[in-house]
Write a protein that holds these residues in place. Structure first.
Motif, mmCIF file in Angstrom:
data_model
loop_
_atom_site.group_PDB
_atom_site.id
_atom_site.type_symbol
_atom_site.label_atom_id
_atom_site.label_comp_id
_atom_site.label_asym_id
_atom_site.label_seq_id
_atom_site.Cartn_x
_atom_site.Cartn_y
_atom_site.Cartn_z
ATOM 1 N N ARG A 164 11.284 1.449 10.796
ATOM 2 C CA ARG A 164 10.823 2.713 11.380
ATOM 3 C C ARG A 164 11.730 3.883 11.013
ATOM 4 O O ARG A 164 11.308 5.040 11.061
ATOM 5 C CB ARG A 164 10.730 2.558 12.906
ATOM 6 N N LEU A 200 2.038 0.443 6.434
ATOM 7 C CA LEU A 200 3.189 0.647 7.311
ATOM 8 C C LEU A 200 3.025 -0.045 8.652
ATOM 9 O O LEU A 200 4.010 -0.430 9.289
ATOM 10 C CB LEU A 200 3.440 2.141 7.520
ATOM 11 N N GLU A 201 1.781 -0.183 9.104
ATOM 12 C CA GLU A 201 1.541 -0.916 10.345
ATOM 13 C C GLU A 201 2.121 -2.328 10.250
ATOM 14 O O GLU A 201 2.774 -2.812 11.174
ATOM 15 C CB GLU A 201 0.036 -0.976 10.639
ATOM 16 N N GLY A 248 -0.476 4.208 5.246
ATOM 17 C CA GLY A 248 -0.547 4.145 6.707
ATOM 18 C C GLY A 248 -0.965 2.760 7.181
ATOM 19 O O GLY A 248 -0.405 2.221 8.146
ATOM 20 N N LEU A 301 -2.103 7.974 1.082
ATOM 21 C CA LEU A 301 -1.574 8.090 2.444
ATOM 22 C C LEU A 301 -2.311 7.174 3.413
ATOM 23 O O LEU A 301 -1.690 6.579 4.301
ATOM 24 C CB LEU A 301 -1.645 9.543 2.920
ATOM 25 N N PHE A 302 -3.621 7.037 3.247
ATOM 26 C CA PHE A 302 -4.356 6.117 4.108
ATOM 27 C C PHE A 302 -3.944 4.671 3.844
ATOM 28 O O PHE A 302 -3.786 3.869 4.772
ATOM 29 C CB PHE A 302 -5.866 6.281 3.921
ATOM 30 N N PRO A 337 10.764 5.687 6.287
ATOM 31 C CA PRO A 337 10.372 7.105 6.297
ATOM 32 C C PRO A 337 11.481 8.054 5.835
ATOM 33 O O PRO A 337 11.215 9.008 5.098
ATOM 34 C CB PRO A 337 10.021 7.370 7.770
ATOM 35 N N ASP A 350 -5.860 13.611 18.325
ATOM 36 C CA ASP A 350 -6.393 12.990 17.114
ATOM 37 C C ASP A 350 -7.323 13.969 16.389
ATOM 38 O O ASP A 350 -7.932 14.843 17.012
ATOM 39 C CB ASP A 350 -7.150 11.706 17.478
#
Length: 258
Positions: A126, A55-56, A52, A48-49, A130, A6
């Protein structure tokens, strides 16, 4: 290693310091791109945040209709961006560009996800989201270059275009040299990248999969297939965009409207 290391928030801030190098160079040569670069970096980070986080939930829902709707939204945004970056009239060309992008995505996703990967559910979030996003991003770049090259060369070589028309060439024959130039400028960089991939550069998809714990052999297979998919989809979309744009760009006498 069990997973990807990370990146802490502090280290991310250190990473952003790398932007000082291109910003300083752009400012020194007075390119006028400093503000655009900083805004683009800020937008990229925020978007992007947010994606993200979204997308969860998208992966958890895994609804074919929601996934398809999301890709359609991406297609509309990509089409709008292409026309804004090329400064071409949105009203005349927005629908043709959307159709070109949608047809390319349909053909490539159906073949790649359905035939090559053999997904049980074609619209599985998934894979579908993408892969479609990756393909669309490259299609966007190729179309911006192609449209700029086509209309730019057409404006520069207007006399050649009218000379060909005056000598009996059809509109398709008269615009063929400009189509050729657009295709060469759009795909020369991609062909060059494909030729040295693995020798000079390790592509992002492969690197990401390896960092995520996938076998290098699996990552390589995906990267090869994705590069072929991206190249094919970009070429299809550029051809469809240029062909449809030509029909909207000229009147019955072959005169360019804009």
């Amino acid at each position: 290693m069990n997973g990807t290391i990370d990146i802490s928030w502090g280290n991310m801030c250190l990473g952003f310091l790398l932007l000082l190098i291109p910003v300083a160079a752009l400012a020194y040569y007075r390119t006028g791109l400093v503000k655009d670069t900083l805004i683009a970096a800020f937008r990229m980070t925020l978007q992007l945040f947010l994606i993200g986080f979204y997308l969860e939930y998208l992966f958890a829902w895994n609804s074919a209709w929601i996934n398809l709707l999301w890709v359609l939204i991406m297609i509309c945004i990509a089409s709008w961006t292409v026309l804004c970056r090329t400064k071409l009239p949105v009203r005349q060309l927005f629908v043709p560009v959307i159709i070109a992008f949608f047809c390319s995505i349909c053909v490539i996703d159906l073949y790649f996800l359905g035939v090559v990967i053999k997904l049980e559910h074609l619209f599985e979030a998934r894979y579908f989201v993408p892969v479609s996003g990756m393909v669309l991003g490259n299609m966007l770049s190729a179309n911006v270059i192609a449209l700029n090259a086509f209309y730019g060369s057409l404006d520069r070589e207007r006399q050649l275009y009218f000379y060909l028309l005056a000598n009996g060439a059809s509109r398709g024959e008269a615009t063929a040299p400009f189509m050729r130039e657009a295709l060469i400028k759009s795909f020369n960089p991609t062909v060059a990248s494909m030729a040295v991939m693995g020798l000079i550069a390790l592509p992002g998809t492969m690197t990401g999969q390896i960092l995520g714990g996938s076998s290098p052999n699996v990552a390589i297979k995906y990267q090869i297939m994705l590069m072929i998919t991206i190249f094919s989809s970009s070429l299809i979309s550029v051809l469809l965009t240029l062909w449809s744009a030509k029909h909207r760009s000229f009147n019955s006498f072959g005169i360019k409207k804009f």
